[in-house]
Design a protein around this motif. Structure first.
Motif, PDB file in Angstrom:
ATOM      1  N   ASN A  33      53.522 -78.289 -13.760  1.00 17.00           N
ATOM      2  CA  ASN A  33      52.411 -77.503 -13.238  1.00 17.00           C
ATOM      3  C   ASN A  33      51.207 -77.500 -14.174  1.00 17.00           C
ATOM      4  O   ASN A  33      50.068 -77.389 -13.711  1.00 17.00           O
ATOM      5  N   THR A  43      51.027 -73.833  -9.964  1.00 15.33           N
ATOM      6  CA  THR A  43      51.209 -72.393 -10.199  1.00 15.33           C
ATOM      7  C   THR A  43      50.598 -71.965 -11.532  1.00 15.33           C
ATOM      8  O   THR A  43      50.615 -70.784 -11.860  1.00 15.33           O
ATOM      9  N   SER A  49      47.876 -67.419 -16.112  1.00 19.29           N
ATOM     10  CA  SER A  49      49.151 -67.707 -15.443  1.00 19.29           C
ATOM     11  C   SER A  49      50.074 -68.502 -16.359  1.00 19.29           C
ATOM     12  O   SER A  49      51.295 -68.299 -16.361  1.00 19.29           O
TER      13      SER A  49
END
Length: 224
Positions: A33, A43, A49
């Protein structure tokens, strides 16, 4: 029994295999990711994040018991996440709003390494290490070994932290603010001292490492 705390145990071979398999998958997922962070399907499109996801991994690694033979596993995995995170931060554009979260993450890493260097257990709630105190009166029977990190690991750790800090300073120069430079911006935000003191605890501790033994009272053998 009054006056005694829970005796820590090393992970069993089966527990170690399951943990390593789980963490390998988590690392692979983070890497996948991160590499496609500009893609809407990722994500981990933001540094926030990324920090949230990797903090879960960091916390799990730190909770590995500092008892041989699990001691070396905690060190190996912590070196791995230290290198990956310090190398990945620069892949994101620095954003003022995310800097406090970044500092919290890096400070947890610093406290985590202090716990490892001191052969301490990690408390995920307090986010601090605690000494392995087994008996208040010092009665002993079975020694629990917690092997200190090797010279090679210490050298690698020092290199990761120093090179990572240099890269972090270069990354902060990309910070877009109304100030003339990022140092002025950090000062205005009250973050300058915190960035200046990154990893101060770990780097200071590096010069005073030693092994230790914790003695377990005879009447507590096999009770935990």
């Amino acid at each position: 029994m009054p006056g005694l705390t829970k005796i820590p145990h090393a992970l069993s071979p089966s527990q170690e295999r399951k943990l390593v398999d789980f963490l390998d998958e988590k690392f692979l997922d983070v890497t996948r990711n991160f590499k496609k962070r500009s893609d809407p399907s990722s994500t981990l499109r933001t540094l926030s994040s990324y920090l949230t996801e990797t903090h879960t991994i960091l916390s799990l690694i730190l909770q590995i018991p500092p008892v041989d033979p699990s001691t070396s596993l905690r060190t190996t995995l912590l070196l791995r996440i230290t290198g990956e995170v310090m190398g990945s931060i620069g892949g994101y554009q620095p954003v003022v709003e995310t800097l406090p979260q970044l500092l919290d993450w890096l400070n947890d890493m610093d406290r985590g390494w202090l716990a490892v260097l001191r052969s301490q257990e990690w408390d995920p709630e307090e986010r601090l290490g605690h000494d392995l105190v087994i008996s208040e009166d010092g009665n002993s029977a079975v020694p629990i070994r917690s092997t200190p990190i090797s010279q090679t690991e210490r050298t690698r750790l020092r290199s990761l932290l120093l090179s990572g800090t240099t890269k972090l300073e270069e990354w902060l120069e990309r910070l877009v603010t109304d100030d003339d430079n990022y140092n002025d911006a950090l000062e205005r935000l009250g973050l300058q001292q915190s960035f200046d003191d990154l990893f101060a605890g770990t780097l200071t501790e590096m010069g005073a490492l030693r092994g230790f033994e914790v003695n377990v009272p005879a009447d507590m053998e096999g009770t935990c």
